[in-house]
Design an enzyme around this catalytic site. Structure first.
Site, PDB file in Angstrom:
ATOM      1  N   LYS A 174      59.748  55.686  25.113  1.00  0.00           N
ATOM      2  CA  LYS A 174      59.440  54.408  24.434  1.00  0.00           C
ATOM      3  C   LYS A 174      57.884  54.645  24.113  1.00  0.00           C
ATOM      4  CE  LYS A 174      57.909  50.630  24.959  1.00  0.00           C
ATOM      5  NZ  LYS A 174      56.959  50.375  23.824  1.00  0.00           N
TER       6      LYS A 174
ATOM      7  N   GLU B 126      38.617  46.282  33.788  1.00  0.00           N
ATOM      8  CA  GLU B 126      38.801  47.443  32.663  1.00  0.00           C
ATOM      9  C   GLU B 126      38.737  46.776  31.334  1.00  0.00           C
ATOM     10  OE1 GLU B 126      42.449  49.309  31.813  1.00  0.00           O
ATOM     11  OE2 GLU B 126      41.431  51.365  32.110  1.00  0.00           O
TER      12      GLU B 126
HETATM   13  P1  NAD Z   1      50.074  48.242  27.855  1.00  0.00           P
HETATM   14  O1  NAD Z   1      50.386  47.992  29.345  1.00  0.00           O
HETATM   15  O2  NAD Z   1      50.026  47.046  27.254  1.00  0.00           O
HETATM   16  O3  NAD Z   1      51.281  49.072  27.523  1.00  0.00           O
HETATM   17  C1  NAD Z   1      51.652  50.290  27.703  1.00  0.00           C
HETATM   18  C2  NAD Z   1      53.177  50.760  27.444  1.00  0.00           C
HETATM   19  O4  NAD Z   1      53.935  49.465  28.015  1.00  0.00           O
HETATM   20  C3  NAD Z   1      53.669  50.284  25.981  1.00  0.00           C
HETATM   21  O5  NAD Z   1      54.535  51.201  25.575  1.00  0.00           O
HETATM   22  C4  NAD Z   1      54.104  48.645  25.995  1.00  0.00           C
HETATM   23  O6  NAD Z   1      54.929  48.691  25.065  1.00  0.00           O
HETATM   24  C5  NAD Z   1      54.658  48.780  27.274  1.00  0.00           C
HETATM   25  N1  NAD Z   1      55.256  47.473  28.129  1.00  0.00           N
HETATM   26  C6  NAD Z   1      54.157  46.230  27.891  1.00  0.00           C
HETATM   27  N2  NAD Z   1      54.933  45.367  28.625  1.00  0.00           N
HETATM   28  C7  NAD Z   1      56.120  45.688  29.091  1.00  0.00           C
HETATM   29  C8  NAD Z   1      56.738  45.482  29.965  1.00  0.00           C
HETATM   30  N3  NAD Z   1      56.726  44.237  30.493  1.00  0.00           N
HETATM   31  N4  NAD Z   1      57.954  46.038  30.269  1.00  0.00           N
HETATM   32  C9  NAD Z   1      58.234  47.352  30.028  1.00  0.00           C
HETATM   33  N5  NAD Z   1      57.107  48.030  29.049  1.00  0.00           N
HETATM   34  C10 NAD Z   1      56.103  47.303  28.782  1.00  0.00           C
HETATM   35  O7  NAD Z   1      48.751  49.174  27.749  1.00  0.00           O
HETATM   36  P2  NAD Z   1      48.074  49.605  26.451  1.00  0.00           P
HETATM   37  O8  NAD Z   1      47.324  48.567  25.937  1.00  0.00           O
HETATM   38  O9  NAD Z   1      49.225  50.251  25.568  1.00  0.00           O
HETATM   39  O10 NAD Z   1      47.262  51.107  27.007  1.00  0.00           O
HETATM   40  C11 NAD Z   1      45.920  50.651  27.644  1.00  0.00           C
HETATM   41  C12 NAD Z   1      46.152  50.723  29.191  1.00  0.00           C
HETATM   42  O11 NAD Z   1      46.728  51.900  29.617  1.00  0.00           O
HETATM   43  C13 NAD Z   1      44.754  50.685  29.856  1.00  0.00           C
HETATM   44  O12 NAD Z   1      45.069  49.795  30.934  1.00  0.00           O
HETATM   45  C14 NAD Z   1      44.613  52.245  30.172  1.00  0.00           C
HETATM   46  O13 NAD Z   1      43.992  52.558  31.268  1.00  0.00           O
HETATM   47  C15 NAD Z   1      46.040  52.720  30.483  1.00  0.00           C
HETATM   48  N6  NAD Z   1      46.115  53.961  30.643  1.00  0.00           N
HETATM   49  C16 NAD Z   1      46.295  54.739  31.816  1.00  0.00           C
HETATM   50  C17 NAD Z   1      46.148  56.157  31.808  1.00  0.00           C
HETATM   51  C18 NAD Z   1      46.480  56.962  33.029  1.00  0.00           C
HETATM   52  O14 NAD Z   1      46.972  57.976  32.938  1.00  0.00           O
HETATM   53  N7  NAD Z   1      46.159  56.194  34.056  1.00  0.00           N
HETATM   54  C19 NAD Z   1      46.215  56.717  30.502  1.00  0.00           C
HETATM   55  C20 NAD Z   1      46.136  55.978  29.325  1.00  0.00           C
HETATM   56  C21 NAD Z   1      46.114  54.701  29.435  1.00  0.00           C
END
Ligand code: NAD
Length: 472
Positions: free
Chosen positions: A170, A379
């Site tokens: 997804k 962050e």
């Molecule tokens: P996000 O948490 O909003 O979304 C990430 C994914 O989770 C998306 O596909 C979203 O649709 C899904 N999602 C959201 N709510 C959910 C739920 N309740 N249940 C299941 N899936 C759900 O994050 P974002 O805004 O897409 O990305 C930015 C974040 O990702 C930042 O915090 C960044 O630090 C983190 N990140 C971490 C790494 C790592 O390797 N540690 C790498 C890249 C990004």
């Protein structure tokens, strides 16, 4: 315009159950750049069933056969690298100066490494009267963010295929197009039906349905800490394996004897690349008080030399933020920093001149930041760098570790030996010494609230492995 109307399930492009379509916005122009279908729980059911059915045969193929599929996918990606990079520039806004090398060539290198690492699946050992063997975990769900979309996807898919897992992917709703292009490549190499399935849609619906599903053995999530917690809770009743790669607020410790010009230039660029939308961004620069004034001037000069603008312009260092809502979040944090009493050294919450269209933010530096401020603890995920003074190295290490996160870190010191010593004191899954490069063969992941898993390298494979002891 990239328009996809079908999901990829069981080796076929299929109509989604729902009739919804999501628009993908180009953040530089605010125009629609593509469409993808909005899947729902019924599509998740279909995809998980296909993955479950494919698992027994796929997991029993010889590792060399799975490695051959990985190499074939690598050939596809290499042949279509330019197309993939252009798509990611359009959906994410990362400038062409960086996009192909960072968003495609790097992940390609990581992908190919698993053609070799796959052989580890056939290693076994004897312990007393036991034979210890490795097996694939099973059906895996991947939930991904938007900031390094292909990197995130390959970081899960390559080891999962190497291990013999089947997967349901997804992607993020902001940047789903790359995953559809990758599905075309997977289709072209003839991967057995059901090994790879793609269901796009909202996190709260498709993501949670995957995390809850009793027939999913593992969920690998990359994204925000808040959503990672929700995924863990949804997964808990079925006791599935949950791997989390979450947010960061990484420190960059510069010592008094460091080459200050090189260190500060590196630190500013590290934060500004991908407009600060990097989980490992070194957003807290720790500078000895004795060199603080000098460092501020170097940082300001470097930041103001970086061009913000059209991602298609080869001179642009920073493109837009990925979405309007991400820009709002970043601008709010810049105002918070000012209210907290940090000194705005460069940039700010006004929009960059001449960029009325597109979700642009000025690269922003804050001086006199106290580590307890929100802008130093939370962050921001934008081009905002906090510069903190420290009195001695002991205090610097303490400040570096005073964070709920522990994803990455960096040290720049006069001697490699001192840098290594300091690196050992930092509570983070990564430490980059004197500007060293990312290594696709090394494990990547976070301490503390930055997560609990590891991607890439042999540890990345281990995430997808069950070990079985057979007593003989
Ligand atoms: P996000 O948490 O909003 O979304 C990430 C994914 O989770 C998306 O596909 C979203 O649709 C899904 N999602 C959201 N709510 C959910 C739920 N309740 N249940 C299941 N899936 C759900 O994050 P974002 O805004 O897409 O990305 C930015 C974040 O990702 C930042 O915090 C960044 O630090 C983190 N990140 C971490 C790494 C790592 O390797 N540690 C790498 C890249 C990004």
């Amino acid at each position: 315009m990239s328009t996809y109307t079908h999901l990829y399930i069981n080796g076929d492009w299929v109509m989604p159950h729902g009739s919804g379509v999501a628009e993908v916005i180009n953040p530089a122009t605010e125009a629609i750049t593509g469409h993808v279908p909005l899947g729902d729980e019924r599509d998740v059911e279909h995809a998980v069933t296909a993955a479950r059915r494919a698992f027994p045969n796929w997991s029993r193929t010889p590792a060399s056969e799975r490695a051959a599929y990985i190499l074939a996918l690598g050939q596809q990606l290499k042949a279509r690298a330019g197309e993939m990079a252009a798509l990611i520039t359009a959906e994410l806004g990362m400038p062409v100066q960086w996009c192909q090398s960072v968003q495609v060539d790097g992940p390609l290198e990581g992908l190919l490494s698993y053609a070799e690492i796959a052989a580890l699946m056939e290693q076994q050992r004897e312990v007393g009267n036991s034979l210890v063997i490795r097996e694939a975990v099973g059906v895996c769900a991947f939930i991904n963010p938007w900031n390094y979309p292909l990197h995130q996807l390959i970081g899960k898919l390559a080891p999962a295929l190497a291990a013999g897992c089947t997967v349901v992917v997804k992607p993020s709703q902001e940047t789903p197009l790359h995953a559809f292009l990758l599905a075309e490549m997977i289709d072209a190499i003839g991967l057995p039906a059901g090994v790879f399935n793609l269901v796009s849609g909202p996190g709260a619906k498709v993501g949670e349905a995957l995390a809850r599903h009793p027939d999913v053995d593992m969920v690998s999530f990359t994204g925000s800490t808040a959503a990672g917690v929700r995924v863990s809770m949804a997964a808990a009743p079925t006791v599935k394996r949950v791997c989390l790669e979450l947010g960061g607020k990484s420190p960059f410790l510069i010592t008094a004897d460091a080459d200050l010009g090189a260190a500060v230039r590196h630190g500013v660029q590290d934060v500004m690349i991908n407009s600060g939308q990097t989980c490992t961004a070194l957003t807290r620069m720790l500078i000895p008080r004795s060199r603080y004034a000098e460092a501020l001037e170097l940082a300001r000069a470097e930041s103001e030399s970086l061009k913000v603008g059209d991602p298609l312009d080869p001179q642009s260092f920073l493109g837009p933020m990925c979405s309007a809502s991400q820009r709002r979040t970043v601008l709010d944090y810049i105002r918070v920093g000012q209210q907290e009493g940090a000194r705005l050294l460069s940039g700010g919450a006004s929009l960059p001149a001449g960029l009325e269209r597109g979700f642009y933010v000025r690269p922003t530096l804050f001086a006199e930041v106290a580590n307890g401020m929100r802008i130093a603890q939370e962050e921001i995920f934008g081009p905002v760098l906090c510069l903190l003074p420290y009195e001695d190295e002991e205090q610097a290490v303490r400040l570096a570790n005073e964070s709920p996160f522990g994803l990455s870190s960096a040290v720049w010191a006069g001697t490699p030996a001192r840098a290594l010593e300091l690196a050992r004191g930092l509570r983070a899954g990564q430490c980059f010494v004197n500007g060293a490069a990312f290594n696709y063969r090394a494990p990547f992941g976070g301490y503390k609230q930055s997560g609990n898993g590891r991607e890439w390298g042999e540890e990345g494979l281990a995430e997808f492995v069950e070990t079985k002891a057979i007593q003989c």
